[in-house]
Write an enzyme that holds these catalytic residues in place. Sequence first.
Site, PDB file in Angstrom:
ATOM      1  N   SER A 102     -12.754  -4.892   2.090  1.00 39.88           N
ATOM      2  CA  SER A 102     -14.358  -4.581   1.339  1.00 39.88           C
ATOM      3  C   SER A 102     -15.392  -4.886   1.532  1.00 39.88           C
ATOM      4  O   SER A 102     -16.846  -5.268   1.248  1.00 39.88           O
ATOM      5  CB  SER A 102     -13.775  -4.970  -0.345  1.00 39.88           C
ATOM      6  OG  SER A 102     -12.646  -4.605  -0.666  1.00 39.88           O
ATOM      7  N   PRO A 103     -15.650  -5.222   2.510  1.00 38.92           N
ATOM      8  CA  PRO A 103     -17.620  -5.206   3.634  1.00 38.92           C
ATOM      9  C   PRO A 103     -18.371  -4.539   2.849  1.00 38.92           C
ATOM     10  O   PRO A 103     -19.517  -4.761   2.895  1.00 38.92           O
ATOM     11  CB  PRO A 103     -17.175  -4.923   5.118  1.00 38.92           C
ATOM     12  CG  PRO A 103     -16.441  -4.032   5.243  1.00 38.92           C
ATOM     13  CD  PRO A 103     -14.676  -4.088   4.733  1.00 38.92           C
ATOM     14  N   LEU A 104     -17.678  -3.205   2.106  1.00 37.87           N
ATOM     15  CA  LEU A 104     -18.327  -1.827   1.969  1.00 37.87           C
ATOM     16  C   LEU A 104     -18.714  -1.986   0.270  1.00 37.87           C
ATOM     17  O   LEU A 104     -19.245  -0.856  -0.262  1.00 37.87           O
ATOM     18  CB  LEU A 104     -19.159  -1.363   2.420  1.00 37.87           C
ATOM     19  CG  LEU A 104     -18.975  -0.785   3.716  1.00 37.87           C
ATOM     20  CD1 LEU A 104     -18.579   0.611   4.877  1.00 37.87           C
ATOM     21  CD2 LEU A 104     -20.518  -0.937   4.014  1.00 37.87           C
ATOM     22  N   GLY A 105     -18.210  -3.431   0.164  1.00 40.89           N
ATOM     23  CA  GLY A 105     -18.157  -3.167  -1.720  1.00 40.89           C
ATOM     24  C   GLY A 105     -17.132  -2.099  -2.078  1.00 40.89           C
ATOM     25  O   GLY A 105     -17.889  -1.310  -2.808  1.00 40.89           O
ATOM     26  N   ARG A 106     -16.175  -2.172  -1.666  1.00 39.89           N
ATOM     27  CA  ARG A 106     -15.115  -0.759  -2.308  1.00 39.89           C
ATOM     28  C   ARG A 106     -15.739   0.535  -2.199  1.00 39.89           C
ATOM     29  O   ARG A 106     -15.606   1.271  -2.833  1.00 39.89           O
ATOM     30  CB  ARG A 106     -14.553  -0.749  -3.556  1.00 39.89           C
ATOM     31  CG  ARG A 106     -13.933  -2.362  -3.406  1.00 39.89           C
ATOM     32  CD  ARG A 106     -12.958  -2.845  -4.883  1.00 39.89           C
ATOM     33  NE  ARG A 106     -12.368  -3.984  -4.615  1.00 39.89           N
ATOM     34  CZ  ARG A 106     -11.794  -4.757  -4.164  1.00 39.89           C
ATOM     35  NH1 ARG A 106     -10.821  -3.218  -3.679  1.00 39.89           N
ATOM     36  NH2 ARG A 106     -11.317  -5.567  -4.327  1.00 39.89           N
ATOM     37  N   PHE A 129     -19.215   1.231  -2.566  1.00 39.49           N
ATOM     38  CA  PHE A 129     -19.846   1.537  -3.608  1.00 39.49           C
ATOM     39  C   PHE A 129     -21.275   0.967  -2.660  1.00 39.49           C
ATOM     40  O   PHE A 129     -22.590   1.561  -3.033  1.00 39.49           O
ATOM     41  CB  PHE A 129     -20.178   0.069  -4.771  1.00 39.49           C
ATOM     42  CG  PHE A 129     -21.154   1.091  -5.655  1.00 39.49           C
ATOM     43  CD1 PHE A 129     -20.372   1.708  -6.926  1.00 39.49           C
ATOM     44  CD2 PHE A 129     -22.287   0.303  -5.881  1.00 39.49           C
ATOM     45  CE1 PHE A 129     -21.309   1.999  -7.820  1.00 39.49           C
ATOM     46  CE2 PHE A 129     -23.206   0.629  -6.952  1.00 39.49           C
ATOM     47  CZ  PHE A 129     -22.572   1.856  -8.015  1.00 39.49           C
ATOM     48  N   TYR A 146       0.820  -1.077   0.149  1.00 38.88           N
ATOM     49  CA  TYR A 146       0.261   0.002   0.384  1.00 38.88           C
ATOM     50  C   TYR A 146       0.458   1.038  -0.375  1.00 38.88           C
ATOM     51  O   TYR A 146       1.945   1.584   1.033  1.00 38.88           O
ATOM     52  CB  TYR A 146      -0.708  -0.415   1.104  1.00 38.88           C
ATOM     53  CG  TYR A 146      -1.517  -1.163   1.994  1.00 38.88           C
ATOM     54  CD1 TYR A 146      -2.031  -1.751   0.297  1.00 38.88           C
ATOM     55  CD2 TYR A 146      -2.351  -1.403   3.046  1.00 38.88           C
ATOM     56  CE1 TYR A 146      -3.367  -3.058   0.241  1.00 38.88           C
ATOM     57  CE2 TYR A 146      -2.802  -2.335   2.890  1.00 38.88           C
ATOM     58  CZ  TYR A 146      -3.332  -3.815   1.383  1.00 38.88           C
ATOM     59  OH  TYR A 146      -4.892  -4.307   1.798  1.00 38.88           O
TER      60      TYR A 146
END
Length: 329
Positions: free
Chosen positions: A204-208, A210, A56
């Site tokens: 990414s539990p929030l869909g990156r 989205f 990163y």
Amino acid sequence: MRIKPLGNQGLKASELGLGCMGMSDFYGSRNDEESTRVIQHAYDLGINFFDTADMYGPYTNEILVGKAIKPFRKDCTLATKFGIVRDPNDPSRRGINGKPEYVRSSCENSLKRLDVEVIDLYYLHRKDPDTPIEETVGAMSELVKEGKVRGIGLSEVNADTLRKAHTVHPITALQSEYSLWTREPEDGILDTCRELGIAFVAYSPLGRGFLTGQIKKFEDFEPGDYRRFSPRFQGENFDKNLQLVQKMEAMARMKGCTVSQLALAWVLSQGDQIFPIPGTKRIKYLQENVRALDVSLSPEELKDIDAIAPKGVAAGSRYPESAMTSVGR
């Protein structure tokens, strides 16, 4: 905020972690001062599980996280990763290295950048197709014996690889993408983790971003944002996925919460061994995410969500084709 066992090797972590990747890379501009405030405020809210990786930045995120957690290092669980190698002259070019000698050199470098004596959870970021997993994990186990690492993790491997690795040294955690629009871990991985006593860390539990409802059009992404090149955020896929979010928003309004809180509550409801690590660069979104812990979902509501977002609902793959080859090995 509950603190609960992270796997079976003695580590503990807050039920909700903080993914720090986007603070330094992939999601547009960076502001280290604001990101430091977010990390330290997360700790004030009860989060003690922080996730970074050497790639990163590359490298800059480990430095940022190491400095930010210094006031409370002894009270937090620090996770970092190695194995994805980025070209210093062109960071968009990358390879994968799981060779034993690279394991050791990567760990030494991460310890220096983080400015810590031990890494709590050290992940192999992607399985090296040219190196048997037994060799990579064998080298990681030496780091545990030497006191440089407390627990070993893997990322985006399949159940067979996880079992092979676990016979060499107990695996503390498996980290893979998991959300309402990425449900592949339900095909055996979650069951394997439960069977072997391995924590599942959902990135990414929030869909990156989205599934937060904050993204309404493609132009919302900054020019350097990785999502501009992700299949799920392009063309017809974007429009189809936006319809999914709109349905979730309607349910969230009825529930009296935000769509991101609903999406996080769903991930949390899938098992007590699951630790979501949503990322954010803003304190207001951090606070919103933490309040997802107050959202409980009844069996009927879980059925309703499953009807809206069944497995495979997302349009488009989660990575470009070239990157998809490195997951599920």
